[in-house]
Design a protein around this motif. Structure first.
Motif, PDB file in Angstrom:
ATOM      1  N   LEU A 249       3.652  -2.780  11.842  1.00 39.66           N
ATOM      2  CA  LEU A 249       3.342  -1.398  11.491  1.00 39.66           C
ATOM      3  C   LEU A 249       4.275  -0.421  12.203  1.00 39.66           C
ATOM      4  O   LEU A 249       4.645   0.606  11.635  1.00 39.66           O
ATOM      5  N   ALA A 250       4.683  -0.747  13.416  1.00 38.93           N
ATOM      6  CA  ALA A 250       5.593   0.123  14.161  1.00 38.93           C
ATOM      7  C   ALA A 250       6.958   0.204  13.488  1.00 38.93           C
ATOM      8  O   ALA A 250       7.622   1.245  13.551  1.00 38.93           O
ATOM      9  N   GLY A 251       7.343  -0.867  12.809  1.00 35.15           N
ATOM     10  CA  GLY A 251       8.666  -0.893  12.213  1.00 35.15           C
ATOM     11  C   GLY A 251       8.711  -0.725  10.710  1.00 35.15           C
ATOM     12  O   GLY A 251       9.792  -0.707  10.120  1.00 35.15           O
ATOM     13  N   CYS A 252       7.569  -0.609  10.051  1.00 36.97           N
ATOM     14  CA  CYS A 252       7.551  -0.554   8.587  1.00 36.97           C
ATOM     15  C   CYS A 252       6.816   0.705   8.117  1.00 36.97           C
ATOM     16  O   CYS A 252       5.580   0.756   8.126  1.00 36.97           O
ATOM     17  N   GLY A 253       7.592   1.678   7.707  1.00 37.70           N
ATOM     18  CA  GLY A 253       7.008   2.926   7.240  1.00 37.70           C
ATOM     19  C   GLY A 253       6.144   2.757   6.013  1.00 37.70           C
ATOM     20  O   GLY A 253       5.128   3.440   5.858  1.00 37.70           O
ATOM     21  N   GLY A 254       6.518   1.837   5.132  1.00 39.65           N
ATOM     22  CA  GLY A 254       5.723   1.597   3.930  1.00 39.65           C
ATOM     23  C   GLY A 254       4.323   1.109   4.256  1.00 39.65           C
ATOM     24  O   GLY A 254       3.341   1.560   3.656  1.00 39.65           O
ATOM     25  N   CYS A 255       4.238   0.208   5.214  1.00 40.43           N
ATOM     26  CA  CYS A 255       2.918  -0.310   5.601  1.00 40.43           C
ATOM     27  C   CYS A 255       2.125   0.730   6.389  1.00 40.43           C
ATOM     28  O   CYS A 255       0.904   0.807   6.250  1.00 40.43           O
ATOM     29  N   ARG A 256       2.814   1.537   7.193  1.00 44.16           N
ATOM     30  CA  ARG A 256       2.101   2.621   7.898  1.00 44.16           C
ATOM     31  C   ARG A 256       1.521   3.605   6.889  1.00 44.16           C
ATOM     32  O   ARG A 256       0.370   4.032   7.022  1.00 44.16           O
ATOM     33  N   ASP A 257       2.304   3.948   5.870  1.00 46.17           N
ATOM     34  CA  ASP A 257       1.805   4.853   4.829  1.00 46.17           C
ATOM     35  C   ASP A 257       0.624   4.225   4.099  1.00 46.17           C
ATOM     36  O   ASP A 257      -0.376   4.896   3.822  1.00 46.17           O
ATOM     37  N   TRP A 258       0.734   2.945   3.781  1.00 46.25           N
ATOM     38  CA  TRP A 258      -0.345   2.238   3.086  1.00 46.25           C
ATOM     39  C   TRP A 258      -1.606   2.254   3.939  1.00 46.25           C
ATOM     40  O   TRP A 258      -2.705   2.502   3.433  1.00 46.25           O
ATOM     41  N   GLN A 259      -1.442   2.000   5.235  1.00 49.61           N
ATOM     42  CA  GLN A 259      -2.589   2.009   6.149  1.00 49.61           C
ATOM     43  C   GLN A 259      -3.265   3.381   6.162  1.00 49.61           C
ATOM     44  O   GLN A 259      -4.497   3.480   6.110  1.00 49.61           O
ATOM     45  N   GLU A 260      -2.471   4.446   6.196  1.00 50.32           N
ATOM     46  CA  GLU A 260      -3.037   5.791   6.227  1.00 50.32           C
ATOM     47  C   GLU A 260      -3.759   6.113   4.915  1.00 50.32           C
ATOM     48  O   GLU A 260      -4.846   6.695   4.926  1.00 50.32           O
ATOM     49  N   ARG A 261      -3.183   5.728   3.796  1.00 45.46           N
ATOM     50  CA  ARG A 261      -3.850   5.962   2.509  1.00 45.46           C
ATOM     51  C   ARG A 261      -5.155   5.173   2.424  1.00 45.46           C
ATOM     52  O   ARG A 261      -6.169   5.684   1.935  1.00 45.46           O
ATOM     53  N   ALA A 262      -5.149   3.944   2.909  1.00 44.00           N
ATOM     54  CA  ALA A 262      -6.365   3.115   2.890  1.00 44.00           C
ATOM     55  C   ALA A 262      -7.432   3.720   3.799  1.00 44.00           C
ATOM     56  O   ALA A 262      -8.615   3.748   3.451  1.00 44.00           O
ATOM     57  N   ARG A 263      -7.007   4.214   4.956  1.00 47.03           N
ATOM     58  CA  ARG A 263      -7.953   4.841   5.883  1.00 47.03           C
ATOM     59  C   ARG A 263      -8.585   6.080   5.240  1.00 47.03           C
ATOM     60  O   ARG A 263      -9.789   6.276   5.305  1.00 47.03           O
ATOM     61  N   ARG A 264      -7.755   6.893   4.590  1.00 45.86           N
ATOM     62  CA  ARG A 264      -8.269   8.100   3.931  1.00 45.86           C
ATOM     63  C   ARG A 264      -9.211   7.750   2.782  1.00 45.86           C
ATOM     64  O   ARG A 264     -10.242   8.411   2.593  1.00 45.86           O
ATOM     65  N   LEU A 265      -8.867   6.736   2.008  1.00 45.23           N
ATOM     66  CA  LEU A 265      -9.723   6.314   0.905  1.00 45.23           C
ATOM     67  C   LEU A 265     -11.077   5.834   1.419  1.00 45.23           C
ATOM     68  O   LEU A 265     -12.117   6.179   0.857  1.00 45.23           O
ATOM     69  N   LYS A 266     -11.065   5.072   2.501  1.00 45.36           N
ATOM     70  CA  LYS A 266     -12.325   4.589   3.082  1.00 45.36           C
ATOM     71  C   LYS A 266     -13.173   5.768   3.566  1.00 45.36           C
ATOM     72  O   LYS A 266     -14.374   5.806   3.326  1.00 45.36           O
ATOM     73  N   ALA A 267     -12.539   6.747   4.198  1.00 48.22           N
ATOM     74  CA  ALA A 267     -13.269   7.922   4.685  1.00 48.22           C
ATOM     75  C   ALA A 267     -13.841   8.723   3.509  1.00 48.22           C
ATOM     76  O   ALA A 267     -14.995   9.171   3.556  1.00 48.22           O
ATOM     77  N   LEU A 268     -13.061   8.892   2.467  1.00 49.16           N
ATOM     78  CA  LEU A 268     -13.532   9.613   1.283  1.00 49.16           C
ATOM     79  C   LEU A 268     -14.694   8.882   0.620  1.00 49.16           C
ATOM     80  O   LEU A 268     -15.685   9.490   0.233  1.00 49.16           O
ATOM     81  N   ALA A 269     -14.582   7.563   0.517  1.00 51.32           N
ATOM     82  CA  ALA A 269     -15.665   6.776  -0.080  1.00 51.32           C
ATOM     83  C   ALA A 269     -16.947   6.917   0.746  1.00 51.32           C
ATOM     84  O   ALA A 269     -18.039   7.000   0.176  1.00 51.32           O
ATOM     85  N   ALA A 270     -16.816   6.973   2.060  1.00 59.90           N
ATOM     86  CA  ALA A 270     -18.006   7.135   2.917  1.00 59.90           C
ATOM     87  C   ALA A 270     -18.649   8.496   2.684  1.00 59.90           C
ATOM     88  O   ALA A 270     -19.869   8.612   2.603  1.00 59.90           O
TER      89      ALA A 270
END
Length: 58
Positions: free
Chosen positions: A32-53
């Motif tokens: 995650l420290a070296g891959c911006g694509g995966c960091r972005d994916w992680q942030e989108r997934a985190r936001r989606l989980k928060a929105l679903a809650a």
């Protein structure tokens, strides 16, 4: 490590599950420290989980 494996591990972590076999936490963090694509994916997934809650969708 492949991005698809990292994203599976991130999903598990966000769901409070154990990381998949073969994906040590340190390796996940390093990827995650070296891959911006995966960091972005992680942030989108985190936001989606928060929105679903908030919407009580899961």
């Amino acid at each position: 490590m492949e991005c698809s494996d990292v994203r599976t591990a991130v999903s598990a972590r966000l769901d409070g599950e154990e990381l998949p076999p073969g994906v040590p936490g340190a390796v996940l963090v390093a990827h995650l420290a070296g891959c911006g694509g995966c960091r972005d994916w992680q942030e989108r997934a985190r936001r989606l989980k928060a929105l679903a809650a908030v919407l009580d969708l899961g």
